[in-house]
Motif scaffolding. Structure first.
Motif, PDB file in Angstrom:
ATOM      1  N   TRP A 268      -8.402  10.137   2.452  1.00 25.81           N
ATOM      2  CA  TRP A 268      -7.348   9.902   0.632  1.00 25.81           C
ATOM      3  C   TRP A 268      -6.431   8.677   0.883  1.00 25.81           C
ATOM      4  O   TRP A 268      -6.794   7.698   0.445  1.00 25.81           O
TER       5      TRP A 268
ATOM      6  N   ARG B  56       0.952  -1.278  -0.474  1.00 24.29           N
ATOM      7  CA  ARG B  56       0.405   0.104   0.232  1.00 24.29           C
ATOM      8  C   ARG B  56       0.858   1.218   0.219  1.00 24.29           C
ATOM      9  O   ARG B  56       0.534   1.851  -0.573  1.00 24.29           O
TER      10      ARG B  56
ATOM     11  N   GLY C 200      -8.147   5.096   1.364  1.00 27.09           N
ATOM     12  CA  GLY C 200      -9.382   5.140   0.279  1.00 27.09           C
ATOM     13  C   GLY C 200     -11.044   5.532   0.314  1.00 27.09           C
ATOM     14  O   GLY C 200     -11.766   4.865  -0.290  1.00 27.09           O
TER      15      GLY C 200
ATOM     16  N   LYS D  48       0.446   3.721  -2.786  1.00 28.29           N
ATOM     17  CA  LYS D  48       0.356   4.868  -2.559  1.00 28.29           C
ATOM     18  C   LYS D  48       1.440   6.505  -3.374  1.00 28.29           C
ATOM     19  O   LYS D  48       1.042   7.647  -3.286  1.00 28.29           O
TER      20      LYS D  48
END
Length: 174
Positions: free
Chosen positions: A166, A36, A169, A40
């Motif tokens: 954000w 992740r 998600g 990101k």
């Protein structure tokens, strides 16, 4: 002397060192998925930066950005060079990168009953000595309550909430 920076990508020669440092430096309950974090960072709203003193990897930061607010999600100093001023130099370099803008971060709230309260006090002293002050924002989790620090006296908490939305998600507030 200014530290040299490089984005953390799978092509970074010290990529594995950064990943290993990440897993050593933070308790499991504070760790986001590595995949992740790497995903990101592909967006303009997150930076994963390795810091070097000449050729020596001295640490990394992971920041999430939203309209002039920069959330320092992670800062880690290489265990081999801790207590040599690199944490302060990393923060100084980060502040120079975002002059006049708000940088926020969370630390575990001081708690005399906590087994690591001395470590929490040292961490607070470190950030205070580097220009950060406690805010009144607390974030309770199942494991610990965090308290936000900022390098500015005013923090737009709505922007902070949107930033977390954000990163996690979810959609932004209105």
């Amino acid at each position: 002397m200014t530290l040299r920076t490089q984005p953390v990508t799978p092509r970074l020669p010290e990529y594995r060192q950064v990943k290993q440092l990440y897993y050593r430096a933070f308790p499991k309950y504070e760790q986001e998925s590595w995949r992740r974090l790497m995903f990101k960072r592909l967006f303009w709203r997150a930076d994963f930066i390795a810091f070097y003193d000449e050729q020596q990897l001295v640490g990394f930061t992971y920041l999430v950005h939203h309209h002039g607010i920069h959330y320092l999600l992670y800062l880690a100093v290489n265990d081999q060079v801790r207590s040599q001023g690199y944490g302060s130099r990393i923060l100084q370099t980060t502040r120079q990168r975002y002059p006049g803008e708000t940088i926020v971060l969370d630390i575990e709230q001081l708690d005399p009953a906590a087994a690591n309260n001395q470590q929490r006090q040292r961490r607070l002293s470190f950030y205070r000595s580097n220009g950060f002050e406690l805010t009144d924002r607390l974030t309770p989790t199942a494991d610990v309550t965090y308290q936000m620090l900022s390098n500015t006296s005013e923090v737009d908490h709505r922007k902070v909430d949107d930033m977390f939305a954000w990163f996690n998600g979810r959609t932004f507030g209105k």
